[in-house]
Design a protein around this motif. Structure first.
Motif, PDB file in Angstrom:
ATOM      1  N   LYS A 644       0.824  -1.216   0.000  1.00  0.00           N
ATOM      2  CA  LYS A 644       0.000   0.000   0.000  1.00  0.00           C
ATOM      3  C   LYS A 644       0.855   1.261   0.000  1.00  0.00           C
ATOM      4  O   LYS A 644       0.618   2.184   0.763  1.00  0.00           O
ATOM      5  CB  LYS A 644      -0.955   0.006   1.204  1.00  0.00           C
ATOM      6  N   SER A 645       1.864   1.240  -0.847  1.00  0.00           N
ATOM      7  CA  SER A 645       2.782   2.380  -0.884  1.00  0.00           C
ATOM      8  C   SER A 645       2.390   3.398  -1.941  1.00  0.00           C
ATOM      9  O   SER A 645       2.999   4.453  -2.039  1.00  0.00           O
ATOM     10  CB  SER A 645       4.195   1.890  -1.180  1.00  0.00           C
ATOM     11  N   ILE A 646       1.407   3.050  -2.774  1.00  0.00           N
ATOM     12  CA  ILE A 646       1.030   3.991  -3.826  1.00  0.00           C
ATOM     13  C   ILE A 646      -0.361   4.535  -3.545  1.00  0.00           C
ATOM     14  O   ILE A 646      -1.261   3.790  -3.124  1.00  0.00           O
ATOM     15  CB  ILE A 646       1.044   3.326  -5.221  1.00  0.00           C
ATOM     16  N   ASP A 647      -0.521   5.812  -3.777  1.00  0.00           N
ATOM     17  CA  ASP A 647      -1.815   6.452  -3.616  1.00  0.00           C
ATOM     18  C   ASP A 647      -2.124   7.259  -4.867  1.00  0.00           C
ATOM     19  O   ASP A 647      -1.207   7.768  -5.519  1.00  0.00           O
ATOM     20  CB  ASP A 647      -1.765   7.426  -2.427  1.00  0.00           C
ATOM     21  N   ILE A 648      -3.408   7.369  -5.173  1.00  0.00           N
ATOM     22  CA  ILE A 648      -3.806   8.322  -6.208  1.00  0.00           C
ATOM     23  C   ILE A 648      -4.076   9.637  -5.477  1.00  0.00           C
ATOM     24  O   ILE A 648      -4.864   9.659  -4.528  1.00  0.00           O
ATOM     25  CB  ILE A 648      -5.096   7.857  -6.930  1.00  0.00           C
ATOM     26  N   GLN A 649      -3.466  10.689  -5.918  1.00  0.00           N
ATOM     27  CA  GLN A 649      -3.674  11.976  -5.252  1.00  0.00           C
ATOM     28  C   GLN A 649      -5.140  12.359  -5.345  1.00  0.00           C
ATOM     29  O   GLN A 649      -5.743  12.282  -6.407  1.00  0.00           O
ATOM     30  CB  GLN A 649      -2.841  13.065  -5.928  1.00  0.00           C
TER      31      GLN A 649
END
Ligand code: FAD
Ligand code: SF4
Lengths: 667, 280
Positions: A644-649
């Motif tokens: 879970k290291s990527i997020d959509i801004q």
């Protein structure tokens, strides 16, 4: 501490008829962190926007929730209003009370409660919103036009004349499309070739236009302003630089009996051919499916007779890669063939023909040199019947729509027939005459009144052959459905206009949508008729729905203006709704463990490896990094990431969890 | 497996020879056939013009009886009965409420499990696959295969053959050694029930059918419907009056033509019962 403003819109009566807007606003005012809450009749109106702006200024709001229509409709409006009041536009969210609530539910308490919930979850979300800035990207000022019919020709010329470069690709050996096949054109009866050919030549000679005929789109990547297209230039088996277009090869080719596409099967062409005399470019291609050398390994006569040694049997398809900023799709349409009609003989009667075949018979460059002669025995038909709505407006045939052009071209056909065969009798069976257009109704009246064409309102149930005649059984519904039987010599079916074969595949390559009939879909039926849902890709002509020439040309010019507008800017701004890999303080640097699953998951090749090194240049860790220019914000990587290291801004995990918890009333 | 048999009214009366020929052909191939016990009229044209529920309850009763009798599959040689039974099955399958009403009216269970074959489907399933070598007297004639209205319509429900230009009978007749002709009246109406009330209309409508068959050189017309047969055969006087000449092309049920090819005795096929003498 957040200071959030909630603005509940009535949307006239669209929302307030089923949702108690005042109550929604009142309930929202009690939520933690809400500093201001109000309802208003039209939030998108000037006074509505002022209400938001002044609340931001006066209450010092840190976030805004507008509870109104779909964000697709007005998110830009409200974000702009916030920005004008000094709030970062991405601190503004919309709760969709119209499409997601008032339009789909009955009036009642439960509906108001749902509206309240929708507001609630966005109030909680907006607390976690962060200021974001738009992304700037450069624009490649070259357009790619696909399809060289009149629409593609017009779009190319218009764009080229604004000073921008155009690449036009056409799948056939020549540009011109269906218009090049037409004899005369309604409503003026001017010769189609005469008005089309000059434009075809202009395309070929324009310094800003690169024309690739016998070429198709292989693939498309990228986004508005920055597309990368691969074009397959099918081998013509010819060195075009050497060929002078003398045509000797086409006269000497021994394989001559191939049904000519241009003449709709009513004439033949050789295996090495130029589709029609005015073709642009006027140089031949070898049809490898029929050529004796390619099928049997022997012949090469064209090679022997060519005075400039231009034939290249070993030439291969060529893939050309180009960078373009915008595309105009102008791939046109097709028509149903006679074999689609069991009641009219499944295409087995040679004298039951389509409208396009009639155009070829009536055309001076056609197989009969413009004399109306029937295909079976070359006789001049004394009685001819035209059938409107063949397939169109017939849900049972899967084509409920009106093909729009046929009422007009049938009147034209009947007129041309009467002009050429003075003793002949012509009949038109129609459902309604649809002649909306400048000078159109007058044109149809001319056919009926001046040229004596018999218009019969009714359908034809069946056509069969007897003693060399085509027996046409129909009914005249203006005479109480009186049965009518006509012994005709020839029948012309105005078959439905349909989307091209392969339209879906092309749409998928382009990432644009299509309608249930496989015509390409415009972004809005009224206000965005030449745009698609994919930014930077525009539509022109009959690929969007059956269209006549004036409409196709207008659309093409419209699409060209859209492209020119785009090219008038040096940079485009894009929404910052993209993926980011988190960064933390050393020694972790990021929760990313460098598995790079995301790299293979990303459909846009937007993820790269980033190496983190210490002062001595020693590698500490490799982590993923998203290239903001390429990322489309699809979120695939987010789903793939194990840590879970990527997020959509704007749509972070944190924001999503918060929304869910708010919905479960955990606050 | 036993094949159920719904003869319907015609096959017990005016078109007895249709029943005879169906049974004779079935017997020749050892197809076990069992008539549905206590069957009733399917309602024909009358019921569905008057009352929808009645028009569904009547065929539903027949299907219920077949279920009760343990039949999985039935053959319905009359094209009109076949159409009514199939339409009923379709309507009840998509409307549970209607189904419940009909079950209550009939006082009989109905599950919709019985599959319904028309005569062509029955022959294609049980006879033609085993035809090899059995055609002893090829039916060596030019024939006009006449399908009429109900064998192929409504297509959305029956989903049988091509509605505008059906082929199944032609293909079957080819296998008997016949030469089917290409003609225009395959699916035109023969006049149907007007046979009694307006015989002259039947003369005109059926007349055009016979005329086209004659003009294109047919030696026999092949049918699969008792109504069509009686109009084309029994009303030949009216037809000939309309045509203004005497046309004596015989009209045969497909099972009769097939029976002849198989060498079955003419009497067993009921050929003597026709009005137009069967000379082929
Ligand atoms: C019988 C008949 C008579 C008509 N008469 C008249 C008339 O009198 N007056 C009038 O105003 N209109 C008339 N029309 C309508 C007219 O033909 C159309 O309005 C016009 O052709 C539409 O132009 P277009 O460029 O959109 O499409 P098209 O003419 O269909 O051209 C599309 C072009 O794109 C190419 N193409 C297709 N797919 C691809 C691909 N994947 N890659 C590359 N290239 C591709 C095709 O080869 C073609 O050259 C008539 C139509 C018919 C059928
Ligand atoms: S344009 Fe005329 S002929 Fe064509 S589908 Fe519409 S109504 Fe029918």
């Amino acid at each position: 501490m957040s200071k959030i403003g909630v603005f509940v819109c009535h949307c006239g009566e669209n929302i307030s008829a089923t949702v108690d807007c005042a109550k929604v606003a009142e309930t929202a005012s009690k939520y933690d962190g809400v500093a201001f809450s109000v309802d208003y009749k039209y939030m998108c109106s000037d006074p509505g926007q002022s209400l938001i702006k002044s609340a931001i200024a006066e209450k010092g709001l840190t976030g805004v929730v507008v509870a109104a229509c779909s964000p697709r409709m007005h998110e830009p409006t409200f974000r702009k209003a916030c920005a004008e009041a000094g709030l970062n536009p991405y601190m503004c969210e919309m709760a969709n009370l119209r499409e997601h609530c008032s339009w789909v539910h009955e009036k009642g308490e439960a509906t108001t409660e749902k509206a309240t919930d929708l507001v609630r979850i966005l109030v909680e979300k907006v607390k976690y919103n962060q200021s974001l800035n738009e992304i700037r990207v450069p624009v490649t000022k070259t357009a790619l036009v696909i399809g060289g019919g009149i629409a593609g020709i017009q779009a190319s010329l218009d764009i080229a004349n604004t000073g921008h470069k155009v690449i036009l690709i056409e799948k056939d050996p020549s540009i011109g499309g269906h218009m090049s096949q037409l004899s005369e054109t309604f409503p003026t009866l001017d010769c189609s070739q005469c008005i089309l050919t000059p434009r075809m030549v202009e395309v070929a000679q324009h310094p800003n236009i690169t024309l690739y005929t016998y070429a198709e789109l292989e693939s498309l990547e990228g986004f508005i302003g920055n597309f990368k297209a691969k074009i397959r230039r099918k081998s013509k088996s010819l060195d075009e630089k050497l060929c002078t277009g003398c045509g000797l090869c086409t006269t000497k080719c021994p394989t001559k009996k191939i049904p000519s596409e241009f003449n709709e099967g009513l004439g033949n062409r050789p295996a090495i051919y130029v589709p029609f005399p005015q073709a642009v470019p006027n140089k031949p291609v070898i049809d490898r499916i029929h050529c004796t050398y390619y099928t049997k390994g022997k012949c090469r006569i064209c090679e022997k007779v060519c005075p400039t040694q231009a034939i290249r049997f070993d030439q291969e398809d060529q893939i050309v890669e180009v960078e373009v900023g915008a595309l105009v799709i102008a791939t046109g349409f097709n028509i149903k063939q006679t074999d689609f009609f069991p009641e009219y003989g499944y295409g087995k009667y040679p004298d039951v023909i389509t409208g396009l075949q009639f155009e070829r018979l009536a055309s001076a460059s056609g197989p009969t040199l413009g004399e109306i002669r029937r295909p079976s025995d070359g006789k001049i038909p004394e009685k001819i019947v035209f059938l409107a709505c063949a397939g169109s407006r017939d849900p049972a045939k899967g084509i409920p729509y009106c093909s729009k052009i046929c009422c007009m071209y049938i009147a034209k056909h009947a007129m041309l027939y009467q002009h050429k065969v003075h003793s002949g009798k012509s009949y038109v069976f129609y459902m309604d005459i649809r002649a909306g257009g400048k000078m159109y109704e007058e044109f149809v009246r001319r056919a009926i009144e001046d040229d004596g064409v018999n218009y019969i309102r009714g359908r034809v149930s069946k056509i069969y052959e007897k003693n060399g005649k085509l027996i046409v059984n129909g009914a005249d519904t203006l005479l109480g459905a009186m049965p009518i039987e006509i012994e005709a010599d020839m029948v012309v079916l105005a078959t439905a206009g349909i989307a091209n074969d392969g339209a879906e595949e092309l749409a998928q390559k382009l990432h644009i949508s299509y309608d249930p009939y496989r015509f390409f879909a415009e972004a809005h039926p009224k206000l965005k008729p030449v745009e698609t849902n994919t930014a930077g890709i525009f539509l022109a002509g009959a690929c969007q729905a059956p269209r006549d020439i004036p409409e196709s040309v207008s659309m093409a010019s419209g699409a060209a203006v859209k492209v020119a507008c785009l090219f008038s800017q040096d940079e485009l701004t894009r929404e910052p709704i993209i993926a980011v890999v988190n960064r933390q303080a050393p020694p972790a640097y990021s929760s990313c463990v460098g598995c790079f699953l995301c790299v293979s998951a990303c459909p846009y090749q937007a993820i790269e490896k980033e190496e983190i090194r210490n002062r001595n240049g020693e590698l500490i860790k490799s982590i993923a990094k998203v290239n903001p220019g390429l990322c489309q914000g699809c979120g695939t990587c987010v789903a793939f990431c194990r840590t879970k290291s990527i997020d959509i801004q704007g749509y972070t995990h944190e924001q999503m969890y918060t929304e869910v918890l708010a919905l479960l009333n955990e606050y | 497996m036993t094949l159920g048999f719904y003869p319907g009214c015609s096959l017990k009366g005016s078109s007895r020879e249709y029943a005879e020929s169906v049974l004779a052909v079935a017997k020749a191939f050892d197809v076990e056939i069992e008539e549905i016990t206590d069957w009733n009229c399917c309602g024909a044209t009358a019921a569905h013009n008057l009352n929808k529920e009645l028009s569904l309850a009547l065929p539903a009763r027949i299907l219920s009886l077949a279920e009760k009798q343990g039949l999985k599959e039935i053959v319905v040689p009359c094209a009109a009965c076949y159409s009514r039974l199939t339409v009923t099955k379709h309507e009840l399958s998509k409307d549970p409420l209607l189904k419940a009403t009909v079950i209550e009216a009939n006082g009989l269970d109905y599950s919709g499990s019985v599959s319904i074959l028309n005569i062509i489907q029955m022959l294609d399933k049980y006879i033609t696959p085993n035809l090899g070598g059995r055609v002893v007297k090829p039916f060596d004639h030019k024939v006009a295969c006449y399908y009429g209205c109900l064998l192929v319509r409504p297509h959305e429900i029956l989903k049988f053959d091509r509605e505008e230009d059906p082929q199944s009978m032609d293909i079957l007749m080819l296998k008997t050694g016949a030469t089917p002709i290409d003609w225009a009246y395959k699916t035109e109406c023969c006049g149907a029930g007007l046979s009694v009330s307006r015989t002259s209309s039947v003369g005109r409508l059926s007349g055009k059918i016979i005329e086209d068959a004659k003009d294109r050189g047919a030696e026999a017309v092949i049918v699969a419907c008792p109504m069509c047969h009686s109009n084309l055969d029994m009303r030949r006087d009216a037809i000939n009056t309309f045509l203004g000449e005497k046309v004596d092309i015989p009209v045969l049920y497909i099972t009769q033509a097939l029976g002849l090819a198989l060498g079955i005795d003419r009497k067993k096929l009921g050929l003597q019962r026709h009005f137009v003498k069967v000379t082929v």
